[in-house]
Design a protein around this motif. Structure first.
Motif, PDB file in Angstrom:
ATOM      1  N   PRO A   1      -2.825   7.025   0.743  1.00  0.00           N
ATOM      2  CA  PRO A   1      -2.566   6.967   1.299  1.00  0.00           C
ATOM      3  C   PRO A   1      -3.198   5.069   2.361  1.00  0.00           C
ATOM      4  CG  PRO A   1      -2.126   8.682   1.305  1.00  0.00           C
ATOM      5  CD  PRO A   1      -3.026   8.511   0.216  1.00  0.00           C
ATOM      6  N   GLY A   2      -2.570   3.829   3.246  1.00  0.00           N
ATOM      7  CA  GLY A   2      -3.070   2.739   3.762  1.00  0.00           C
ATOM      8  C   GLY A   2      -4.006   2.875   3.096  1.00  0.00           C
ATOM      9  N   LYS A   3      -4.816   2.482   1.762  1.00  0.00           N
ATOM     10  CA  LYS A   3      -5.572   1.745   1.220  1.00  0.00           C
ATOM     11  C   LYS A   3      -5.149   1.339   0.004  1.00  0.00           C
ATOM     12  CE  LYS A   3      -9.091   5.667   2.528  1.00  0.00           C
ATOM     13  NZ  LYS A   3     -10.106   6.208   2.087  1.00  0.00           N
ATOM     14  N   ALA A   4      -6.042   0.450  -0.611  1.00  0.00           N
ATOM     15  CA  ALA A   4      -5.702  -1.401  -1.251  1.00  0.00           C
ATOM     16  C   ALA A   4      -5.464  -0.271  -2.928  1.00  0.00           C
ATOM     17  CB  ALA A   4      -6.724  -2.017  -1.138  1.00  0.00           C
ATOM     18  N   ALA A   5      -4.876  -0.432  -4.044  1.00  0.00           N
ATOM     19  CA  ALA A   5      -4.918  -0.005  -5.533  1.00  0.00           C
ATOM     20  C   ALA A   5      -6.605   0.413  -5.464  1.00  0.00           C
ATOM     21  CB  ALA A   5      -4.123  -0.196  -6.054  1.00  0.00           C
ATOM     22  N   GLU A   6      -7.185   1.185  -6.217  1.00  0.00           N
ATOM     23  CA  GLU A   6      -7.774   0.546  -7.291  1.00  0.00           C
ATOM     24  C   GLU A   6      -7.833   0.363  -9.030  1.00  0.00           C
ATOM     25  OE1 GLU A   6     -11.555   3.142  -6.627  1.00  0.00           O
ATOM     26  OE2 GLU A   6     -10.684   4.789  -5.388  1.00  0.00           O
TER      27      GLU A   6
ATOM     28  N   ALA B   1     -11.560  -3.445 -10.563  1.00  0.00           N
ATOM     29  CA  ALA B   1     -10.823  -4.720  -9.332  1.00  0.00           C
ATOM     30  C   ALA B   1     -12.219  -5.408  -8.297  1.00  0.00           C
ATOM     31  CB  ALA B   1     -10.184  -3.939  -8.621  1.00  0.00           C
ATOM     32  N   LYS B   2     -13.255  -4.629  -8.507  1.00  0.00           N
ATOM     33  CA  LYS B   2     -14.015  -5.145  -8.094  1.00  0.00           C
ATOM     34  C   LYS B   2     -15.656  -5.924  -8.351  1.00  0.00           C
ATOM     35  CE  LYS B   2     -15.360   0.197  -7.111  1.00  0.00           C
ATOM     36  NZ  LYS B   2     -14.833   1.063  -6.297  1.00  0.00           N
ATOM     37  N   ASP B   3     -16.587  -6.214  -7.357  1.00  0.00           N
ATOM     38  CA  ASP B   3     -17.983  -6.950  -7.926  1.00  0.00           C
ATOM     39  C   ASP B   3     -17.992  -7.808  -9.538  1.00  0.00           C
ATOM     40  OD1 ASP B   3     -18.895  -4.678  -6.007  1.00  0.00           O
ATOM     41  OD2 ASP B   3     -18.891  -3.369  -7.160  1.00  0.00           O
TER      42      ASP B   3
ATOM     43  N   ILE C   1      -2.951  -0.643 -18.117  1.00  0.00           N
ATOM     44  CA  ILE C   1      -3.330  -0.957 -16.501  1.00  0.00           C
ATOM     45  C   ILE C   1      -2.736  -0.382 -15.952  1.00  0.00           C
ATOM     46  CG2 ILE C   1      -3.735  -2.508 -14.943  1.00  0.00           C
ATOM     47  CD1 ILE C   1      -2.564  -5.074 -16.574  1.00  0.00           C
ATOM     48  N   VAL C   2      -4.195   1.048 -15.156  1.00  0.00           N
ATOM     49  CA  VAL C   2      -4.438   1.977 -13.985  1.00  0.00           C
ATOM     50  C   VAL C   2      -4.256   2.417 -12.959  1.00  0.00           C
ATOM     51  CG1 VAL C   2      -5.084   4.145 -13.832  1.00  0.00           C
ATOM     52  CG2 VAL C   2      -4.480   3.712 -16.355  1.00  0.00           C
ATOM     53  N   LYS C   3      -3.292   2.190 -11.967  1.00  0.00           N
ATOM     54  CA  LYS C   3      -3.238   2.128 -10.246  1.00  0.00           C
ATOM     55  C   LYS C   3      -3.257   3.131  -9.850  1.00  0.00           C
ATOM     56  CE  LYS C   3      -2.164  -2.941 -10.279  1.00  0.00           C
ATOM     57  NZ  LYS C   3      -1.518  -4.012  -9.367  1.00  0.00           N
ATOM     58  N   GLU C   4      -4.188   2.986  -9.174  1.00  0.00           N
ATOM     59  CA  GLU C   4      -4.597   4.407  -7.774  1.00  0.00           C
ATOM     60  C   GLU C   4      -3.997   3.839  -7.099  1.00  0.00           C
ATOM     61  OE1 GLU C   4      -8.065   6.866  -9.444  1.00  0.00           O
ATOM     62  OE2 GLU C   4      -7.564   7.140 -11.531  1.00  0.00           O
ATOM     63  N   TYR C   5      -3.643   5.189  -6.159  1.00  0.00           N
ATOM     64  CA  TYR C   5      -3.656   5.038  -4.599  1.00  0.00           C
ATOM     65  C   TYR C   5      -3.475   6.188  -3.785  1.00  0.00           C
ATOM     66  CZ  TYR C   5      -0.250   1.129  -6.284  1.00  0.00           C
ATOM     67  OH  TYR C   5      -0.196  -0.337  -7.682  1.00  0.00           O
TER      68      TYR C   5
ATOM     69  N   LYS D   1       1.045  -1.304   0.291  1.00  0.00           N
ATOM     70  CA  LYS D   1       0.013  -0.134  -0.105  1.00  0.00           C
ATOM     71  C   LYS D   1       1.062   1.360  -0.485  1.00  0.00           C
ATOM     72  CE  LYS D   1      -4.117  -2.158   2.445  1.00  0.00           C
ATOM     73  NZ  LYS D   1      -4.469  -2.471   3.484  1.00  0.00           N
ATOM     74  N   LEU D   2       0.347   2.773  -0.584  1.00  0.00           N
ATOM     75  CA  LEU D   2       1.143   3.778  -0.390  1.00  0.00           C
ATOM     76  C   LEU D   2       0.606   4.452   1.335  1.00  0.00           C
ATOM     77  CD1 LEU D   2       2.000   5.762  -2.401  1.00  0.00           C
ATOM     78  CD2 LEU D   2      -0.428   7.240  -2.082  1.00  0.00           C
ATOM     79  N   ASP D   3       2.530   4.250   1.114  1.00  0.00           N
ATOM     80  CA  ASP D   3       2.877   5.157   2.196  1.00  0.00           C
ATOM     81  C   ASP D   3       2.280   6.820   2.054  1.00  0.00           C
ATOM     82  OD1 ASP D   3       4.120   6.463   4.061  1.00  0.00           O
ATOM     83  OD2 ASP D   3       5.386   4.471   5.008  1.00  0.00           O
ATOM     84  N   LYS D   4       2.228   7.654   3.309  1.00  0.00           N
ATOM     85  CA  LYS D   4       1.575   8.510   3.250  1.00  0.00           C
ATOM     86  C   LYS D   4       3.056   9.418   3.109  1.00  0.00           C
ATOM     87  CE  LYS D   4       1.599   9.225   8.451  1.00  0.00           C
ATOM     88  NZ  LYS D   4       1.271   9.842   9.282  1.00  0.00           N
TER      89      LYS D   4
END
Length: 300
Positions: free
Chosen positions: A114-119, A187-189, A108-112, A52-55
């Motif tokens: 801080p502290g949360k799983a990537a979308e 990544a969901k539903d 593929i795009v990943k958005e982060y 996960k992304l560190d703040k």
């Protein structure tokens, strides 16, 4: 799949988008603090789903609240099974990105945050529809859209129980419409099945760091070697799943026998009780390192 470009924005000093091209062998050369290590760490973040992304890694620009990492791949899989017994492919599902030179890539795009799983998203070149990308529509909504467009008669009766033919008919109906970049969350539903099909084809990425004082148990030393164990586990995933299912079935059987005996001895205590065997075994305890003939860690 082969990684051909990587774009980073919002990560540490990369407040503006920066895109790099990669070949079979790519070397980054630059002075200290030019951002070489940050780029490597961003690649590591992208390829390691557990991270996960560190703040402290978020760009300090007050207008930036997330990190976006974008990877473009070629040599993507030619066939996917997104719906039961219905094979399809990324091209016919309009899940590929068409570049200015008409080359098609899987983007593929990943958005982060801080502290949360990537979308996770796919940037796709597709018709712009009010209903959104058809891959995201539930089966009932997909067929309703197809019928409203008068497409049902164009689909063989035997194929109407499958989703890909409906999506293909819809795309063909809008083939002359303007196309643009559609951001498809995968990544969901229901769309998660897309990501589940793509993930096994994503390359492994191992980051070694040997430019500072370190311990053989630091993550930078252990993690690349631990990839070997993760690859071995992934290659035996079906067997592991079968064993887990067998263990759970046997455990349920034993618990049920225990309940039957309890019902014989104390029926009032057994009322409403039922077996519930859950949980998954953990396979992350492998300790890996490399040592010299003198039993000294290689990175010391």
């Amino acid at each position: 799949m082969q990684l051909v470009t990587f774009e980073i924005v919002g990560f540490r000093g990369y407040c503006e988008p920066r895109k790099v091209s990669l070949q079979n062998l790519t070397t980054f050369v630059g002075k200290n603090d030019a951002g070489k290590s940050s780029l490597m760490d961003a690649l590591d973040l992208f390829f390691d789903d557990a991270k996960k992304l560190d703040k402290e890694d978020l760009c300090v620009d007050q207008n930036i609240d997330k990190v976006a990492l974008t990877a473009e791949f070629t040599d993507f899989p030619t066939e996917l099974v997104l719906d039961a017994a219905a094979a399809t492919n990324l091209n016919s599902e309009y899940l590929l990105f068409r570049k200015a030179d008409d080359q098609q890539v899987l983007r593929i795009v990943k958005e982060y945050k801080p502290g949360k799983a990537a979308e996770v998203f796919v940037d796709a070149t597709a018709p712009i529809l009010d209903q959104g990308h058809p891959i995201l529509l539930k089966q009932a909504d997909l067929r309703k859209l197809g019928r409203n467009l008068g497409l049902e008669d164009n689909i063989p009766a035997a194929d109407r129980v499958k989703n890909p033919p409906w999506r293909n008919a819809i795309f063909q109906h809008f083939t002359d419409e303007a196309q643009g970049t559609v951001k498809v969350p995968i990544a969901k539903d229901d769309a998660k099945k897309i990501w589940d099909q793509i993930k096994p084809h994503i390359p492994y990425f191992c980051l070694f760091k040997v430019d500072r004082a370190s311990s053989d148990q630091d993550g930078e030393a252990r993690d690349p070697l631990a990839v070997a164990a993760r690859i071995a586990i992934a290659e035996r995933e079906a067997e592991i799943t079968a064993i887990v299912d067998q263990v759970q079935a046997r455990a349920n059987e034993l618990v049920e026998r225990t309940l039957l005996k309890l019902q014989e001895m104390a029926p009032e205590l057994a009322v409403g009780l039922s077996p519930d065997v859950s949980g998954q075994p953990k396979w992350d305890s492998f300790k890996t390192t490399l040592k010299t003939e003198g039993n000294i860690p290689f990175n010391k």
